[in-house]
Scaffold this active site. Sequence first.
Site, PDB file in Angstrom:
ATOM      1  N   ASP A   1      10.601  22.433 -53.474  1.00  0.00           N
ATOM      2  CA  ASP A   1      12.016  22.505 -53.847  1.00  0.00           C
ATOM      3  C   ASP A   1      12.603  21.110 -54.110  1.00  0.00           C
ATOM      4  O   ASP A   1      13.774  20.874 -53.873  1.00  0.00           O
ATOM      5  CB  ASP A   1      12.807  23.210 -52.734  1.00  0.00           C
ATOM      6  CG  ASP A   1      14.210  23.596 -53.169  1.00  0.00           C
ATOM      7  OD1 ASP A   1      14.420  23.802 -54.381  1.00  0.00           O
ATOM      8  OD2 ASP A   1      15.094  23.678 -52.305  1.00  0.00           O
TER       9      ASP A   1
ATOM     10  N   CYS B   1      19.214  50.403 -54.621  1.00  0.00           N
ATOM     11  CA  CYS B   1      19.967  49.716 -53.571  1.00  0.00           C
ATOM     12  C   CYS B   1      20.818  48.590 -54.153  1.00  0.00           C
ATOM     13  O   CYS B   1      20.361  47.801 -54.980  1.00  0.00           O
ATOM     14  CB  CYS B   1      19.009  49.150 -52.530  1.00  0.00           C
ATOM     15  SG  CYS B   1      19.834  48.245 -51.192  1.00  0.00           S
TER      16      CYS B   1
ATOM     17  N   CYS C   1      24.010  38.251 -48.226  1.00  0.00           N
ATOM     18  CA  CYS C   1      23.203  39.039 -49.164  1.00  0.00           C
ATOM     19  C   CYS C   1      21.760  39.162 -48.692  1.00  0.00           C
ATOM     20  O   CYS C   1      21.069  40.138 -49.019  1.00  0.00           O
ATOM     21  CB  CYS C   1      23.276  38.464 -50.571  1.00  0.00           C
ATOM     22  SG  CYS C   1      22.512  36.833 -50.779  1.00  0.00           S
TER      23      CYS C   1
END
Length: 344
Positions: free
Chosen positions: A132, A189, A242
């Site tokens: 990253d 979902c 989330c």
Amino acid sequence: MADLRAFIRDRATALGFDACRFASASEPWSAGERLAHFVEAGRHGEMGWMETTIERRAHPTAMWPDARTAVVLGLNYGPDADPLPEMADASAGYVSVYARGDDYHEVIKGRLKTLAGQIAARTGQEVKVFVDTAPLMEKPLAQRAGLGWQGKHTNLLSREHGNWLFLGVILTAAEIAPDAAEAEHCGTCTACLHACPTQAFPAPFQLDARRCLSYLTVEFAGPWPEEFRRATGSRIYGCDDCLAVCPWNKFARSASEMRLRPRSELESPRIVDLLALDDAGFRALFAKSPVKRIGRNRFVRNVLYAAGNSGDSALVEPARALLTDVDPVVADAAAWALERLAAD
């Protein structure tokens, strides 16, 4: 080839990784086009580095033309329990699960370098390591390698680890047979989309970072718009809503890597204590933590927004003391917090 794949997986397991799979780094993909649309729409906000490196991000070979295979590694950082109930205590700050232990970049980087050296020695081919920290899109590579899929919240989602998986990538010039890509298993979902406190998802599988609390608490440097200050609640670094509501987390397990386990001082830290942090105190508290990279001023700004949302009169005087802070963004946040506390 089978021996090489088994060798790499064995070494990865010995180094503590929870997942190791292989993907082509040279075949075409659509991730670069999706990224271009994201940036063109301005949804990257103030993350200007995404725009300046967009050509190199478009495909792994745009950054390194000799890349042929991506070895994608996963390290589980799952919490012991659903972290969201912690926000019921409005006088405590909420730090995202990924940032409660040591900086994952440092935890993973050394292991990746060790594994990369072993792969180079075995294959005789050049390797490059990523955690990253370079213009490489790890999540599309992870999906291509079969570690998981990018869910409707755009994060990588695994049937084995839920949402709680750090990624690292080794690119190699060696040709290694790829694993099968993972299909999308979100179905109908929409729990993650509805859980977002700022409605940061314009549509499934799309994110507007400008509305995301993870972006605002970490990447955004200035004063926040009013609506986001209220919506942040007690979140002072990152946001897990989330992620935490995803039904796939029922298969996840707690992190076994001790350096990723939460520090006690970062589980429900008291807002009153955080408001008192000067630069030295901030650096001491967040030594070896990913939180340290945003600096004291941005962090205290976040804490002041949480203080304003707390309804806790005991925070009035600590907030008042920051009205004259040398950083104008901190002073602005202090004024807002006092206004909110007075209204409550």
